[in-house]
Design an enzyme around this catalytic site. Structure first.
Site, PDB file in Angstrom:
ATOM      1  N   GLU A  94       0.836  -1.202   0.000  1.00 49.31           N
ATOM      2  CA  GLU A  94       0.000   0.000   0.000  1.00 49.31           C
ATOM      3  C   GLU A  94       0.875   1.258   0.000  1.00 49.31           C
ATOM      4  O   GLU A  94       1.801   1.384   0.807  1.00 49.31           O
ATOM      5  CB  GLU A  94      -0.901  -0.001   1.243  1.00 49.31           C
ATOM      6  CG  GLU A  94      -1.764   1.235   1.395  1.00 49.31           C
ATOM      7  CD  GLU A  94      -2.460   1.291   2.737  1.00 49.31           C
ATOM      8  OE1 GLU A  94      -3.354   2.136   2.892  1.00 49.31           O
ATOM      9  OE2 GLU A  94      -2.105   0.487   3.633  1.00 49.31           O
TER      10      GLU A  94
ATOM     11  N   LYS B 120      -9.561   2.081  -3.049  1.00 50.59           N
ATOM     12  CA  LYS B 120     -10.031   1.611  -1.747  1.00 50.59           C
ATOM     13  C   LYS B 120     -11.442   2.136  -1.488  1.00 50.59           C
ATOM     14  O   LYS B 120     -11.726   3.323  -1.644  1.00 50.59           O
ATOM     15  CB  LYS B 120      -9.079   2.072  -0.644  1.00 50.59           C
ATOM     16  CG  LYS B 120      -9.420   1.496   0.725  1.00 50.59           C
ATOM     17  CD  LYS B 120      -8.385   1.882   1.761  1.00 50.59           C
ATOM     18  CE  LYS B 120      -8.684   1.226   3.101  1.00 50.59           C
ATOM     19  NZ  LYS B 120      -7.702   1.623   4.137  1.00 50.59           N
TER      20      LYS B 120
ATOM     21  N   CYS C   9      -5.288  -2.277   2.544  1.00 48.92           N
ATOM     22  CA  CYS C   9      -5.189  -2.148   4.001  1.00 48.92           C
ATOM     23  C   CYS C   9      -6.244  -3.011   4.694  1.00 48.92           C
ATOM     24  O   CYS C   9      -6.344  -4.195   4.443  1.00 48.92           O
ATOM     25  CB  CYS C   9      -5.300  -0.673   4.388  1.00 48.92           C
ATOM     26  SG  CYS C   9      -4.894  -0.303   6.111  1.00 48.92           S
TER      27      CYS C   9
END
Length: 519
Positions: A281, A344, A394
């Site tokens: 990430e 995301k 994440c």
């Protein structure tokens, strides 16, 4: 527990030993999660609490449940103070206040369960029915309310017990949570059958039912473990750059960061191309779509290595005069072309954005970065030469519905890119890893994860952790997985099991609040 043996005027009171027993339940629950991860403790963790509640008034049972919740979640989530003080730069006093608020909120769930169980018992509802149903129902509610926090759901404590967790491809993690909660209730009733003057009837039927459920779960698990994986072989190279969080977003270190990942990529492909090279990430701490100096080097690297690359990087989109920032991953082809981007969707509150920012102008994000992110607009499965992949950024890996959505969109491999540096050397990275194991089993697809400082790992479709790196070391992890090729009941129907528990738990709650019949 029979309190008439003790010299007390009111055996329905809450003596100190019962608070200690409730505290013991919390400690046992905390110890069952990583680390130390003594998973067997989860199967008896609630027994002291249930014994302490005994014949207590529901309000007193609520207090005991609160003690269990406070001790359990304080032990499991202590690492939040590391995030707030080390990276949020807040004083310890402020950190402890925020930590206490979160723990107190989470402790309400076992407290409400204890209250409703006792209230149900007063209305003739056995805790053998109410406790597992209510626990699973509220565990599910916790996964959605206030943006959702499914961390440390009960079933995750068993992530290493492979024969047990295979049932997740039918019921999700909540099926295992139900089984553990039911086992605790049965063990409690067994103890009640042997101690005290007012002994409860021996729960022979419940013990038999528990043995049947355990036998069916383990039998199903061994059957699934012995089935071969027949999917297409897919080679991966996972990079762990170990970039210090304090310098990660400093422009002065961009050159050093890119150089580290170039070197690790070449090392990973030293013996030939792989199907996918994965950077963690925000491994590229700049706008990949704008920063031509470094972006061209990364594109040329993919072309040099003749491998697809996933590169974590912030992105942005313009909507008229408004600019939205995204936490994204770019997919590069072996020819150096950007062939897709995944954004995301589920953001970390106070980490990637500030909820109710207009009402809380004095609150800043705890984690340094480019500013407030916006959620991605859609699930985007990205296509490689051998198959489609779904990218979880994440802590998206802890939300079952997101992984399921990617698989339903065509993904045959889940890729989790993350930066767990802000957890420090705590148990949080191990807890994070434990939850992603279930995403692989639920959907019968392999999951690979590249973490900036660890834990980088390869997980097959049966939940085997085929490789993992230590924390805070620079590392490369190469391996091969078999792409998923079947649709599980969980992938197809989702959380149907927990919806049944939610409906049944709602019925138990309604019955628990019905008026008593006058004699």
């Amino acid at each position: 527990m029979d309190y008439r043996r003790f010299p007390m005027s009111d055996y329905r009171a809450v003596p100190r030993r019962d608070y200690l027993m409730a505290l013991l339940s919390g400690v046992l629950l905390a110890l069952s999660f990583p680390t130390p991860g003594i998973s067997i403790l989860a199967w008896v963790a609630f027994v002291p609490l249930l014994l302490a509640c005994g014949r207590k008034d529901p309000r007193k049972a609520f207090r005991l449940g609160l003690v269990t919740g406070l001790s359990a979640y304080a032990g499991i989530l202590y690492w939040i103070n590391i995030v707030v003080t080390t990276y949020g730069k807040l004083p310890w006093g402020v950190s402890l206040c925020l930590f206490s608020l979160l723990v107190a909120y989470l402790a309400l769930y076992p407290a409400v369960v204890a209250y409703l169980v006792r209230r149900g018992e007063e209305r003739g509802i056995s805790l053998l029915v109410s406790f597992p149903l209510l626990w699973v129902a509220l565990e599910y509610v916790r996964a959605f309310i206030l943006t959702g926090f499914p961390w440390a759901s009960l079933g995750y404590s068993q992530y290493k017990v492979l024969p047990l967790i295979q049932i997740a491809d039918v019921t999700g993690v909540y099926g295992l949570s139900f089984l553990i909660a039911f086992a605790n209730a049965v063990f409690y009733r067994i103890i009640r059958g042997f101690v005290g003057k007012e002994r409860a009837p021996y729960p022979l039927k419940s013990v038999a039912l528990l043995l049947v459920l355990m036998g069916a779960t383990v039998g199903y698990g061994f059957n699934r473990l012995h089935r071969p994986e027949n999917g297409t072989p897919f080679t991966v190279a996972l990079l762990q750059g170990n970039i210090d969080q304090n310098i990660k977003w400093d422009p002065a270190f961009q050159e050093a960061t890119v150089s580290i990942y170039e070197r690790l990529s070449r090392k990973a492909c030293a013996t030939g191309p792989v199907d996918l090279v994965v950077w963690p990430e925000s491994a590229a701490p700049f706008y990949f779509q704008d920063e031509e100096k470094y972006a061209s080097r990364i594109r040329n690297l993919a072309k040099e290595l003749k491998s697809c690359e996933v590169v974590g990087s912030p992105a942005y989109v313009k909507d008229g005069a408004e600019v939205k920032y995204l936490n994204s991953a770019f997919l590069l082809s072996p020819w150096g072309e950007v062939v897709g981007r995944s954004d995301k969707i589920h953001l970390v509150p106070f980490g990637e954005y500030v909820p109710m920012a207009k009402l809380l102008p004095f609150v800043n994000k705890l984690v340094a970065g480019i500013g407030d992110f916006s959620p991605g607009a859609r699930i985007a499965s990205l296509r490689t030469e051998k198959g489609e992949i779904g990218i979880l950024v994440c802590f998206e890996g802890i939300f079952p519905e997101l992984s399921r959505a990617y698989v339903r969109a065509g993904s045959r491999l889940l890729v989790n890119i993350t930066n767990d540096a802000w957890f420090g050397r705590s148990s949080a990275p191990y807890q994070h890893l434990s939850m992603t194991v279930f995403r692989a089993v639920e959907n019968r697809v392999p999951l690979v994860r590249a973490a900036n400082t660890g834990i980088t790992s390869i997980i097959d479709s049966k939940g085997h952790i085929r490789g993992m790196t230590p924390l805070f070391t620079e590392a490369v992890l190469n391996g091969e997985v078999k792409l998923g090729e079947e649709e599980t009941l969980y992938t197809r129907f989702g959380d149907f099991f927990v919806i049944i528990c939610l409906a049944a738990g709602g019925a138990v709650t309604l019955l628990a609040f019905r008026k008593r019949k006058s004699r």
